[in-house]
Design an enzyme around this catalytic site. Structure first.
Site, PDB file in Angstrom:
ATOM      1  N   GLU A 131       0.838  -1.195   0.000  1.00 24.67           N
ATOM      2  CA  GLU A 131       0.000   0.000   0.000  1.00 24.67           C
ATOM      3  C   GLU A 131       0.882   1.258   0.000  1.00 24.67           C
ATOM      4  O   GLU A 131       0.575   2.246  -0.654  1.00 24.67           O
ATOM      5  CB  GLU A 131      -0.893  -0.047   1.243  1.00 24.67           C
ATOM      6  CG  GLU A 131      -2.173   0.688   1.137  1.00 24.67           C
ATOM      7  CD  GLU A 131      -3.166   0.147   0.113  1.00 24.67           C
ATOM      8  OE1 GLU A 131      -2.773  -0.579  -0.832  1.00 24.67           O
ATOM      9  OE2 GLU A 131      -4.337   0.498   0.223  1.00 24.67           O
ATOM     10  N   THR A 184      -4.959   8.429  -4.448  1.00 20.51           N
ATOM     11  CA  THR A 184      -4.957   8.515  -2.985  1.00 20.51           C
ATOM     12  C   THR A 184      -3.862   9.469  -2.507  1.00 20.51           C
ATOM     13  O   THR A 184      -4.070  10.261  -1.593  1.00 20.51           O
ATOM     14  CB  THR A 184      -4.776   7.106  -2.380  1.00 20.51           C
ATOM     15  OG1 THR A 184      -5.891   6.335  -2.800  1.00 20.51           O
ATOM     16  CG2 THR A 184      -4.729   7.134  -0.872  1.00 20.51           C
TER      17      THR A 184
HETATM   18  N1  HSE Z   1      -7.511   5.963   4.666  1.00 19.94           N
HETATM   19  C1  HSE Z   1      -7.068   6.116   3.314  1.00 19.94           C
HETATM   20  C2  HSE Z   1      -7.312   7.557   2.889  1.00 19.94           C
HETATM   21  C3  HSE Z   1      -7.832   5.181   2.426  1.00 19.94           C
HETATM   22  O1  HSE Z   1      -8.412   8.052   3.125  1.00 19.94           O
HETATM   23  O2  HSE Z   1      -6.409   8.178   2.325  1.00 19.94           O
HETATM   24  C4  HSE Z   1      -7.497   5.254   0.982  1.00 19.94           C
HETATM   25  O3  HSE Z   1      -8.352   4.364   0.269  1.00 19.94           O
END
Ligand code: HSE
Length: 311
Positions: A131, A184
């Site tokens: 990730e 992201t």
């Molecule tokens: N918690 C992460 C964000 C999840 O909101 O950036 C990304 O899918």
């Protein structure tokens, strides 16, 4: 005959409103499939990727599925070559845990190929590292629910402390994915690093409310506690018509509604398939009126997570 194993890992809704980087749940469909087999060479090779429109890298080191397999081999200290086929069922940059589904499906399949030397708990840090490769942060709120299934609380990242929360039977999730891409990495950059204490107080009260709602099987408490005072207001501007959609579904029986992960997908929760379908139509209606192509998904919370499809 060369043995091969195919695994599926589901889409996930991270954050669930108030729980930035600490809550996530898995849904039934869509998801990614990865097939692994022993290679005739000494290398880890991605031999085929489908469903990505030719956009994902085939170099194992920089593809989350390939990266996960490489790090799995390192962890079990085995240097055999592996061939990987990745079938993307999830759109890229959708906020539905696309990179997580690929790394988790890869880990589930390669672990089975080697007759399960690692537990899910041991696979998790590898998926988190993948990730980090995909979006610059080793957040676990997509990979953990994709791996374990259910509704997950990430109490701590390092070392990971993952808590599987109870999943109420009659909870349905509707997701709409507008065909807009949000990375992201970019959606994380726009978040303020510091937050005012009153916002923090309201936010942690809500995260506790979600947990209490899950334990007490109280959908209304879950819904009203999903409210995100910190991240959603920053990211909403990235998603056209977000507030119009949110208002509409709340008026029409959604328990709560927010951005799925880092967006652009939007999700809401409800208490029946009939309501979930109606909400999907209403969400779709808004995007269609603005000529935005979109797909909707309706699902219960998937309590199984990654699973083996074929071996
Ligand atoms: N918690 C992460 C964000 C999840 O909101 O950036 C990304 O899918």
């Amino acid at each position: 005959m060369n043995r091969s194993v195919t695994a599926f890992a589901p889409a996930t809704v991270a954050n669930v409103g108030c729980g930035y980087d600490i809550f996530g749940f898995a849904i039934e469909q869509p998801g990614d499939e990865v097939t692994v087999s022993f290679s005739e060479t000494k290398d880890v090779r991605i031999t085929e990727i489908s469903g990505d429109g030719g956009r994902l890298p085939k170099e194992a080191e920089i593809n989350t599925a390939g990266f996960a397999v490489l790090h799995f081999l390192k962890k079990i200290q085995d240097s055999r070559g592996i061939d990987i086929q990745l079938k993307k069922g999830l759109p890229l940059g959708s906020g539905m845990g696309s990179s997580a589904a690929s790394s988790v499906a890869a880990l589930a399949s390669v672990n089975r190929l080697f007759n399960n030397p690692l537990s899910k708990k041991e696979l998790l840090p590898i998926a988190m590292a993948a990730e980090k490769l995909a979006c610059g942060a080793a957040h676990a709120d997509n990979v953990a629910p994709a791996l374990f299934g259910g509704f997950i609380l990430i109490r701590e990242n390092d070392p990971p402390d993952i808590i599987e929360l109870p999943v109420p039977e009659g909870l349905f999730c509707t997701i709409i994915h507008p065909e807009i891409e949000i990375r992201t990495l970019d959606a994380r950059r726009i978040i303020e690093p510091y937050i005012p204490l009153p916002d923090a107080v309201r936010q942690w009260a809500n995260t506790a409310g979600v947990v209490a709602g899950l334990y007490n099987n109280d959908p209304k408490l879950i819904g009203r506690s999903m409210t995100d005072h910190i991240i959603e207001p920053r990211r909403a501007g990235l998603i056209p018509h977000f507030y119009e959609i949110k208002e509409k579904v709340i008026e029409n029986g959604a328990l709560g509604c927010s951005i799925s992960g880092s967006g652009p997908s939007i999700f809401c929760l409800s208490t029946s398939t009939v309501i979930a379908r109606k909400l999907a139509d209403q969400m779709k209606d808004v995007f269609s009126r603005h000529s935005i192509i979109c797909q909707t998904y309706i699902s219960k919370i998937n309590t199984v997570g990654a699973r083996i499809l074929k071996e």
